[in-house]
Design a protein around this motif. Structure first.
Motif, PDB file in Angstrom:
ATOM      1  N   ALA A   1       0.847  -1.206   0.000  1.00  0.00           N
ATOM      2  CA  ALA A   1       0.000   0.000   0.000  1.00  0.00           C
ATOM      3  C   ALA A   1       0.880   1.253   0.000  1.00  0.00           C
ATOM      4  O   ALA A   1       0.580   2.242  -0.660  1.00  0.00           O
ATOM      5  CB  ALA A   1      -0.920   0.006   1.221  1.00  0.00           C
ATOM      6  N   ALA A   2       1.991   1.215   0.711  1.00  0.00           N
ATOM      7  CA  ALA A   2       2.863   2.385   0.811  1.00  0.00           C
ATOM      8  C   ALA A   2       3.736   2.547  -0.432  1.00  0.00           C
ATOM      9  O   ALA A   2       3.937   3.662  -0.920  1.00  0.00           O
ATOM     10  CB  ALA A   2       3.742   2.272   2.058  1.00  0.00           C
ATOM     11  N   LEU A   3       4.263   1.437  -0.932  1.00  0.00           N
ATOM     12  CA  LEU A   3       5.274   1.552  -1.992  1.00  0.00           C
ATOM     13  C   LEU A   3       4.683   1.763  -3.388  1.00  0.00           C
ATOM     14  O   LEU A   3       5.341   2.354  -4.254  1.00  0.00           O
ATOM     15  CB  LEU A   3       6.169   0.295  -1.977  1.00  0.00           C
ATOM     16  N   ASP A   4       3.455   1.300  -3.602  1.00  0.00           N
ATOM     17  CA  ASP A   4       2.870   1.427  -4.947  1.00  0.00           C
ATOM     18  C   ASP A   4       2.793   2.895  -5.417  1.00  0.00           C
ATOM     19  O   ASP A   4       3.249   3.199  -6.525  1.00  0.00           O
ATOM     20  CB  ASP A   4       1.505   0.720  -4.991  1.00  0.00           C
ATOM     21  N   PRO A   5       2.262   3.829  -4.602  1.00  0.00           N
ATOM     22  CA  PRO A   5       2.256   5.222  -5.087  1.00  0.00           C
ATOM     23  C   PRO A   5       3.660   5.777  -5.322  1.00  0.00           C
ATOM     24  O   PRO A   5       3.857   6.601  -6.228  1.00  0.00           O
ATOM     25  CB  PRO A   5       1.542   6.005  -3.975  1.00  0.00           C
ATOM     26  N   VAL A   6       4.629   5.307  -4.547  1.00  0.00           N
ATOM     27  CA  VAL A   6       6.012   5.773  -4.740  1.00  0.00           C
ATOM     28  C   VAL A   6       6.531   5.290  -6.091  1.00  0.00           C
ATOM     29  O   VAL A   6       7.111   6.059  -6.869  1.00  0.00           O
ATOM     30  CB  VAL A   6       6.917   5.252  -3.590  1.00  0.00           C
ATOM     31  N   MET A   7       6.284   4.012  -6.404  1.00  0.00           N
ATOM     32  CA  MET A   7       6.746   3.481  -7.686  1.00  0.00           C
ATOM     33  C   MET A   7       6.001   4.147  -8.848  1.00  0.00           C
ATOM     34  O   MET A   7       6.572   4.355  -9.921  1.00  0.00           O
ATOM     35  CB  MET A   7       6.558   1.952  -7.735  1.00  0.00           C
ATOM     36  N   GLN A   8       4.733   4.474  -8.612  1.00  0.00           N
ATOM     37  CA  GLN A   8       3.988   5.164  -9.676  1.00  0.00           C
ATOM     38  C   GLN A   8       4.607   6.530  -9.948  1.00  0.00           C
ATOM     39  O   GLN A   8       4.595   7.009 -11.073  1.00  0.00           O
ATOM     40  CB  GLN A   8       2.526   5.317  -9.279  1.00  0.00           C
ATOM     41  N   ALA A   9       5.177   7.141  -8.917  1.00  0.00           N
ATOM     42  CA  ALA A   9       5.829   8.441  -9.109  1.00  0.00           C
ATOM     43  C   ALA A   9       7.231   8.278  -9.703  1.00  0.00           C
ATOM     44  O   ALA A   9       7.658   9.079 -10.526  1.00  0.00           O
ATOM     45  CB  ALA A   9       5.908   9.186  -7.781  1.00  0.00           C
ATOM     46  N   CYS A  10       7.951   7.241  -9.269  1.00  0.00           N
ATOM     47  CA  CYS A  10       9.371   7.112  -9.648  1.00  0.00           C
ATOM     48  C   CYS A  10       9.565   6.374 -10.972  1.00  0.00           C
ATOM     49  O   CYS A  10      10.571   6.562 -11.643  1.00  0.00           O
ATOM     50  CB  CYS A  10      10.150   6.333  -8.585  1.00  0.00           C
ATOM     51  N   GLY A  11       8.641   5.461 -11.312  1.00  0.00           N
ATOM     52  CA  GLY A  11       8.879   4.581 -12.461  1.00  0.00           C
ATOM     53  C   GLY A  11       9.916   3.541 -12.075  1.00  0.00           C
ATOM     54  O   GLY A  11      10.222   3.365 -10.898  1.00  0.00           O
ATOM     55  N   GLY A  12      10.485   2.819 -13.046  1.00  0.00           N
ATOM     56  CA  GLY A  12      11.481   1.794 -12.737  1.00  0.00           C
ATOM     57  C   GLY A  12      10.844   0.418 -12.684  1.00  0.00           C
ATOM     58  O   GLY A  12       9.762   0.187 -13.226  1.00  0.00           O
ATOM     59  N   THR A  13      11.535  -0.491 -12.000  1.00  0.00           N
ATOM     60  CA  THR A  13      11.087  -1.887 -11.967  1.00  0.00           C
ATOM     61  C   THR A  13      10.947  -2.358 -10.530  1.00  0.00           C
ATOM     62  O   THR A  13      11.826  -2.111  -9.709  1.00  0.00           O
ATOM     63  CB  THR A  13      12.119  -2.793 -12.707  1.00  0.00           C
ATOM     64  N   TRP A  14       9.857  -3.048 -10.253  1.00  0.00           N
ATOM     65  CA  TRP A  14       9.632  -3.651  -8.931  1.00  0.00           C
ATOM     66  C   TRP A  14       9.704  -5.166  -9.107  1.00  0.00           C
ATOM     67  O   TRP A  14       8.930  -5.742  -9.869  1.00  0.00           O
ATOM     68  CB  TRP A  14       8.259  -3.227  -8.413  1.00  0.00           C
ATOM     69  N   VAL A  15      10.657  -5.783  -8.431  1.00  0.00           N
ATOM     70  CA  VAL A  15      10.841  -7.236  -8.507  1.00  0.00           C
ATOM     71  C   VAL A  15      10.159  -7.863  -7.295  1.00  0.00           C
ATOM     72  O   VAL A  15      10.415  -7.449  -6.157  1.00  0.00           O
ATOM     73  CB  VAL A  15      12.350  -7.590  -8.512  1.00  0.00           C
ATOM     74  N   ALA A  16       9.271  -8.837  -7.531  1.00  0.00           N
ATOM     75  CA  ALA A  16       8.543  -9.454  -6.408  1.00  0.00           C
ATOM     76  C   ALA A  16       8.118 -10.870  -6.782  1.00  0.00           C
ATOM     77  O   ALA A  16       8.083 -11.236  -7.969  1.00  0.00           O
ATOM     78  CB  ALA A  16       7.317  -8.621  -6.058  1.00  0.00           C
ATOM     79  N   HIS A  17       7.782 -11.634  -5.764  1.00  0.00           N
ATOM     80  CA  HIS A  17       7.329 -13.014  -5.989  1.00  0.00           C
ATOM     81  C   HIS A  17       5.949 -13.016  -6.661  1.00  0.00           C
ATOM     82  O   HIS A  17       5.009 -12.396  -6.157  1.00  0.00           O
ATOM     83  CB  HIS A  17       7.271 -13.732  -4.626  1.00  0.00           C
ATOM     84  N   GLY A  18       5.814 -13.720  -7.751  1.00  0.00           N
ATOM     85  CA  GLY A  18       4.527 -13.854  -8.436  1.00  0.00           C
ATOM     86  C   GLY A  18       3.711 -14.931  -7.729  1.00  0.00           C
ATOM     87  O   GLY A  18       3.958 -16.118  -7.917  1.00  0.00           O
ATOM     88  N   SER A  19       2.739 -14.497  -6.910  1.00  0.00           N
ATOM     89  CA  SER A  19       2.048 -15.472  -6.054  1.00  0.00           C
ATOM     90  C   SER A  19       0.632 -15.809  -6.525  1.00  0.00           C
ATOM     91  O   SER A  19      -0.008 -16.692  -5.975  1.00  0.00           O
ATOM     92  CB  SER A  19       1.982 -14.935  -4.619  1.00  0.00           C
ATOM     93  N   GLY A  20       0.128 -15.101  -7.543  1.00  0.00           N
ATOM     94  CA  GLY A  20      -1.248 -15.355  -7.987  1.00  0.00           C
ATOM     95  C   GLY A  20      -1.310 -16.525  -8.962  1.00  0.00           C
ATOM     96  O   GLY A  20      -0.371 -16.736  -9.742  1.00  0.00           O
ATOM     97  N   ASN A  21      -2.453 -17.252  -8.962  1.00  0.00           N
ATOM     98  CA  ASN A  21      -2.515 -18.430  -9.840  1.00  0.00           C
ATOM     99  C   ASN A  21      -2.636 -18.058 -11.321  1.00  0.00           C
ATOM    100  O   ASN A  21      -2.465 -18.902 -12.189  1.00  0.00           O
ATOM    101  CB  ASN A  21      -3.621 -19.402  -9.392  1.00  0.00           C
ATOM    102  N   ALA A  22      -2.914 -16.760 -11.619  1.00  0.00           N
ATOM    103  CA  ALA A  22      -2.947 -16.347 -13.029  1.00  0.00           C
ATOM    104  C   ALA A  22      -1.792 -15.401 -13.368  1.00  0.00           C
ATOM    105  O   ALA A  22      -1.785 -14.779 -14.426  1.00  0.00           O
ATOM    106  CB  ALA A  22      -4.284 -15.692 -13.339  1.00  0.00           C
TER     107      ALA A  22
END
Ligand code: GDG
Length: 513
Positions: free
Chosen positions: A71-92
């Motif tokens: 919740a906190a980092l998403d608006p920051v990344m939307q402002a900064c751009g770049g790449t967010w590396v994270a575990h893909g945990s959804g079944n789709a």
């Protein structure tokens, strides 16, 4: 454009230096990033991803997880751009990525790249459920849940940190990069990255508390974890107290030079700066979302479906976790109704919350304890249609959460221990009407800032019950005075300021610290 950015950057620096009420926004953070990080590839990395794709029937949809970090980092990344590396945990999740495992997000207005890392069930079990959440989580939160240290989980933790390091190194290639690492799932990452590419600058933010050295030293791998974290150039915690605890722990466990005056630790010639950065929320966005028509409609829908008339309403809105003090607030509401029977049939407490980490035994026990407590209290006082506690144990949509915040006469955040707690700040940001009372545990990071809340120890049931009464009887003028002060504070110390402060520290390493 270039001169425009430079000029704006200068203005920002000047205003920041003056510290005269400059308000960080998505736009000014974006300008800061363009000015200070140009020529650098900006990456964030966390275990939890910000958007999870799942199948509903044959269709693919996505959800934002109930997580303070995302919740906190998403608006920051939307402002900064770049790449967010994270575990893909959804079944789709695999359905929507390209050949490099990437997808642009948010889907309706793409602003940054999400690169997914795939983990097997065994890896998730050992790394996430095991070492991260059965060992490190209870170790860092002093809530009397015993950590479980399994060598096999630790080995999986190391392996998953290596998988993330590999993904980051591939992505960075030969480029100059800043990597912003999140949380306790990735304590070894910076060291692993720097072993292969020492030119990458890393900062890590630890979203949960850091306990005192006495508490931390029971971890059989404490030295490896401390050494891993000291791979970072910058290490951030929510509050100074956690920074001090970390520095104390290093002091007692490792051969290192801790300089308290400059907040630095030097080990093997490598310097790490340790500083507090209180995390926050996107105040303006939450405050304006709260005023949307659909929230008003949702309030009506909820009142109808929950059978509410004109009761006074208390709310709790948590990820279901034993650190959040959920049974404790129910016990306090019970005591409140016992001591002040005139509130029976006149007040209700609505607890919304999404179950989390349900594979872990201690979380299943919490759910059982909570359910039986609610049943007992509702049996004790329930009359006709009225039940004192209403539970909504499901993933609530953002509009439902907003409606609940707005319906509340009081909101309870009763954590037994919490790094910051964003629910408290989200409640304040939502109350554009300047009304509503926040009852807040002093064991949250948020309590250091939100001193106009009603601060109450969640272990002290009688005091807690009195705080509930006080919140319902507080005159409007007093409620407004407190809420206005808290709103001013969260407006200024918003999530963009948090990110800007970290980036401003980080760029110092570019010029050699
Ligand atoms: C860690 C630290 C620190 C809750 N239920 C639903 C839902 N939520 C959202 C809330 C809030 C978030 O989840 C929870 O944030 P917290 O800050 O309370 O807690 P943690 O997840 O434990 O986060 C914490 C945080 O990191 C940031 O550094 O503050 O101390 O423990 O945003 O609104 N969201 C949705 N449905 C729900 O049912 N969509």
């Amino acid at each position: 454009m270039r001169w425009h950015c430079a000029l704006l950057g200068t203005v920002i620096s000047f205003l920041t230096a003056l510290n005269g009420g400059f308000m960080w926004t998505r736009e000014s953070l974006n300008e800061l990033v363009k000015e200070k990080l140009s020529g650098y590839f900006f990456m964030a990395v966390s275990n939890r991803e910000p958007y999870i794709h799942t199948f509903s029937g044959r269709k693919v949809s996505y959800q934002m997880p109930a997580s303070g970090l995302t919740a906190a980092l998403d608006p920051v990344m939307q402002a900064c751009g770049g790449t967010w590396v994270a575990h893909g945990s959804g079944n789709a999740d695999t359905e929507v990525v390209d050949k490099d495992n990437k997808v642009m997000v948010p889907l309706d207005n793409p602003r940054y790249t999400l690169k997914r890392v795939w983990l097997s069930k065994e890896e998730v079990d050992g790394h996430y459920n095991g070492f991260s959440n059965e060992a490190l989580w209870p170790l860092c939160h002093i809530v009397y849940t015993r950590p479980i240290f399994e060598e096999s989980d630790w080995n999986m933790y190391k392996k998953v940190n290596e998988i993330f390091a590999q993904s980051i190194l591939e992505e960075a290639g030969g480029k100059k990069a800043f990597v912003f690492i999140q949380d306790y799932h990735l304590a070894l990452l910076s060291r692993l990255i720097k072993e292969k590419n020492p030119n990458i600058i890393t900062a890590q933010f630890w979203h949960i508390p850091w306990p005192n050295p006495e508490a931390f030293r029971i971890c059989p791998w404490q030295n490896e974890i401390l050494d891993g974290l000291l791979g970072n150039d910058l290490l951030g915690f929510h509050i100074r107290y956690h920074c001090r605890n970390f520095m104390d722990t290093v002091d007692q466990a490792l051969e290192a030079n801790t300089a308290w005056d400059t907040c630095t630790i030097t080990r093997g010639g490598k310097k790490t700066v340790v500083l507090p950065f209180p995390i926050s929320v996107d105040f303006e966005e939450i405050s304006s979302d709260a005023q949307r028509d659909e929230v008003g409609k949702e309030i009506e829908r909820l009142k109808n479906s929950l059978g509410l008339d004109n009761e006074m309403i208390g709310v709790g809105l948590d990820r279901i976790d034993y650190t959040k003090g959920i049974p404790d607030r129910f016990r306090a509401f019970d005591r409140f109704l016992e001591k002040y029977p005139r509130y029976r049939e006149r007040a209700v407490f609505i607890q919304a919350g999404v179950p989390s980490r349900t594979q872990i035994e201690s979380y299943r026990r919490l759910q059982e304890e909570t359910d039986s407590l609610v049943e007992e209290i509702n049996w004790k006082y329930g009359a006709r249609r009225w039940k004192p506690i209403i539970t909504l144990w499901e993933h609530a949509s953002p509009v439902t959460l907003m409606a609940l915040r707005r319906m509340a006469n009081f909101c309870v955040v009763s954590s037994l221990h919490d790094g910051m707690n964003l629910v408290a700040k989200e409640f304040v940001a939502s109350r554009f009407d300047d009304d509503g009372v926040l009852i807040l545990s002093p064991f949250t990071g948020a309590a250091k800032e939100l001193t106009d809340s009603l601060l109450v120890n969640p272990y002290a049931t009688d005091h807690f019950a009195e705080a509930i009464k006080e919140s319902l009887e507080m005159p409007l003028e007093e409620r407004q005075k407190r809420m206005r002060k808290m709103r001013e504070l969260v407006r200024e110390n918003n999530i963009y300021k948090w990110a800007a402060d970290i980036i401003s520290e980080l760029v110092k390493f570019e010029s050699g610290g």
